[in-house]
Design a protein around this motif. Structure first.
Motif, short mmCIF file in Angstrom:
data_model
loop_
_atom_site.label_atom_id
_atom_site.label_comp_id
_atom_site.label_asym_id
_atom_site.label_seq_id
_atom_site.Cartn_x
_atom_site.Cartn_y
_atom_site.Cartn_z
N LEU A 166 0.82 -1.21 0.00
CA LEU A 166 0.00 0.00 0.00
C LEU A 166 0.85 1.27 0.00
N ALA A 167 2.11 1.16 0.42
CA ALA A 167 3.00 2.31 0.44
C ALA A 167 3.63 2.60 -0.92
N LEU A 168 3.41 1.73 -1.91
CA LEU A 168 4.03 1.92 -3.22
C LEU A 168 3.45 3.13 -3.95
N ASP A 169 4.33 3.80 -4.70
CA ASP A 169 3.91 4.87 -5.59
C ASP A 169 4.06 4.39 -7.04
N VAL A 170 3.37 5.06 -7.94
CA VAL A 170 3.41 4.66 -9.34
C VAL A 170 4.83 4.64 -9.88
N ASP A 171 5.63 5.66 -9.52
CA ASP A 171 6.98 5.72 -10.07
C ASP A 171 7.95 4.75 -9.40
N ASP A 172 7.45 3.94 -8.46
CA ASP A 172 8.27 2.87 -7.89
C ASP A 172 8.30 1.64 -8.79
N LEU A 173 7.42 1.59 -9.78
CA LEU A 173 7.22 0.37 -10.55
C LEU A 173 8.10 0.31 -11.79
N ASP A 174 8.71 -0.83 -12.00
CA ASP A 174 9.43 -1.13 -13.24
C ASP A 174 8.58 -2.17 -13.98
N LEU A 175 7.59 -1.69 -14.74
CA LEU A 175 6.61 -2.58 -15.35
C LEU A 175 7.22 -3.61 -16.30
N PRO A 176 8.14 -3.22 -17.20
CA PRO A 176 8.68 -4.22 -18.13
C PRO A 176 9.37 -5.39 -17.45
N HIS A 177 10.00 -5.12 -16.27
CA HIS A 177 10.75 -6.18 -15.59
C HIS A 177 9.97 -6.77 -14.40
N ARG A 178 8.71 -6.33 -14.21
CA ARG A 178 7.84 -6.88 -13.17
C ARG A 178 8.48 -6.79 -11.79
N ARG A 179 8.93 -5.61 -11.46
CA ARG A 179 9.57 -5.42 -10.15
C ARG A 179 9.52 -3.93 -9.79
N THR A 180 9.88 -3.64 -8.54
CA THR A 180 10.02 -2.25 -8.13
C THR A 180 11.43 -1.78 -8.41
N ARG A 181 11.60 -0.48 -8.48
CA ARG A 181 12.93 0.08 -8.68
C ARG A 181 13.37 0.81 -7.41
N LEU A 187 10.43 -5.67 -4.66
CA LEU A 187 9.29 -6.58 -4.85
C LEU A 187 9.30 -7.07 -6.30
N HIS A 188 8.84 -8.30 -6.48
CA HIS A 188 8.67 -8.87 -7.81
C HIS A 188 7.26 -9.43 -7.92
N TRP A 189 6.71 -9.45 -9.15
CA TRP A 189 5.39 -10.01 -9.34
C TRP A 189 5.35 -10.84 -10.62
N GLN A 190 4.22 -11.47 -10.86
CA GLN A 190 4.10 -12.40 -11.97
C GLN A 190 3.06 -11.91 -12.98
N SER A 191 2.59 -12.83 -13.82
CA SER A 191 1.77 -12.44 -14.96
C SER A 191 0.42 -11.85 -14.57
N GLY A 192 -0.18 -12.34 -13.47
CA GLY A 192 -1.48 -11.81 -13.07
C GLY A 192 -1.41 -10.33 -12.76
N THR A 193 -0.45 -9.94 -11.94
CA THR A 193 -0.26 -8.52 -11.61
C THR A 193 0.17 -7.73 -12.83
N ALA A 194 1.07 -8.32 -13.64
CA ALA A 194 1.57 -7.61 -14.83
C ALA A 194 0.43 -7.29 -15.80
N ARG A 195 -0.58 -8.13 -15.86
CA ARG A 195 -1.72 -7.88 -16.75
C ARG A 195 -2.60 -6.76 -16.22
N LEU A 196 -2.74 -6.65 -14.91
CA LEU A 196 -3.68 -5.70 -14.31
C LEU A 196 -3.10 -4.31 -14.08
N LEU A 197 -1.81 -4.22 -13.79
CA LEU A 197 -1.23 -2.93 -13.43
C LEU A 197 -1.42 -1.84 -14.49
N PRO A 198 -1.17 -2.11 -15.78
CA PRO A 198 -1.38 -1.04 -16.77
C PRO A 198 -2.81 -0.53 -16.79
N LEU A 199 -3.78 -1.41 -16.55
CA LEU A 199 -5.17 -0.98 -16.50
C LEU A 199 -5.42 -0.07 -15.31
N LEU A 200 -4.83 -0.42 -14.17
CA LEU A 200 -5.02 0.37 -12.96
C LEU A 200 -4.38 1.74 -13.08
#
Length: 260
Positions: A166-181, A187-200
């Protein structure tokens, strides 16, 4: 000098897609979905089948979204599509439209929210829908908004504490590599989160990742307020309430995968 606001709906679609950070394949799918809603705004039936993918959308002004009848036309179009479209597909198309509308409003290109009456369609209940270590409740039979689905997937796939997610900000995300920067918590995530994040994200580039439904109250720290939507960061208490509402008797802690 900032570019002038687009006059045509199709141009606004391309501007939104250009700012979304989506891959080419995803942008193509989003474009087809957004063009489909243009037919409803023009009060014309949308093409179906293979023709839907190839059809050029009607030319109409973006201001048509502020027309008093826009919301009713979109609801009617969603009802028509529900008759012959898989609910999961329709829900993705509704999410795509709502995300674009949110971004266009944040740019000041439209004033109203014609998507306010669009609700996700209920999904068929999967067999054996229950909580278990090997089948986490990231896709419940009951309807759940995009925000909740994304949060639950991220909690399960990353294994991170609720407070850290919940403390994450949008600019913390490295979407192409499915991880935070850095300097965010790794943090790392998988395909389910990777599919939903761009929509959110809906074109958001800064601010809290998970937001409340309403504008932030006066006095909310800038770090906990979205500069695009002016909504506040989602709290642990509210996130817990939302999860329990869909899974009575369980808490967010059940989403963390079991330790090996």
């Amino acid at each position: 000098m900032a570019p002038l606001p687009p006059v045509e709906y199709a141009v606004a679609v391309e501007r939104y897609l250009a700012a979304s950070g989506l891959a080419d394949g995803s942008r193509r799918i989003y474009r087809i979905a957004l063009h489909t809603w243009a037919w409803a705004l023009a009060d014309r039936p949308a093409p179906t089948g293979p023709e839907r993918r190839r059809a050029r959308p009607p030319v109409l002004p973006l201001a048509r979204l502020d027309h008093p009848e826009a919301a009713a036309r979109l609801r009617a179009a969603a009802d028509r599509r529900a008759a012959d479209t898989d609910p999961r597909t329709l829900n993705r198309e509704l999410s795509t439209l709502r995300a674009a509308l949110t971004w266009w409003r944040a740019q000041g290109w439209i004033d109203t929210d014609p998507g306010r009456g669009l609700r996700p369609r209920p999904l068929p209940a999967p067999a054996g829908d229950r909580l278990s270590p090997d089948r986490p409740p990231t896709a419940p039979a009951r309807r759940a908004p995009l925000r909740e689905q994304t949060l639950w997937h991220l909690l399960h796939e990353s294994g991170a504490p609720v407070e850290a997610v919940l403390a994450l900000d949008v600019d913390d995300l490295d979407l192409p590599h499915r991880r935070t920067r850095p300097p965010a918590r790794p943090l790392h995530w998988q395909s389910g989160t990777a599919r939903l994040l761009p929509l959110l994200l809906a074109g958001r580039t800064t601010g809290p990742l998970f937001l409340t439904d309403r504008r932030a109250p006066a006095g909310t720290p800038a770090a906990d307020r979205c500069p695009h939507t002016h909504r506040a960061r989602l709290s642990y208490r509210r996130a817990a309430e939302l999860f329990t509402a869909h899974h009575p008797g369980h808490t967010l802690r059940h989403l963390r995968p079991p330790k090996p």
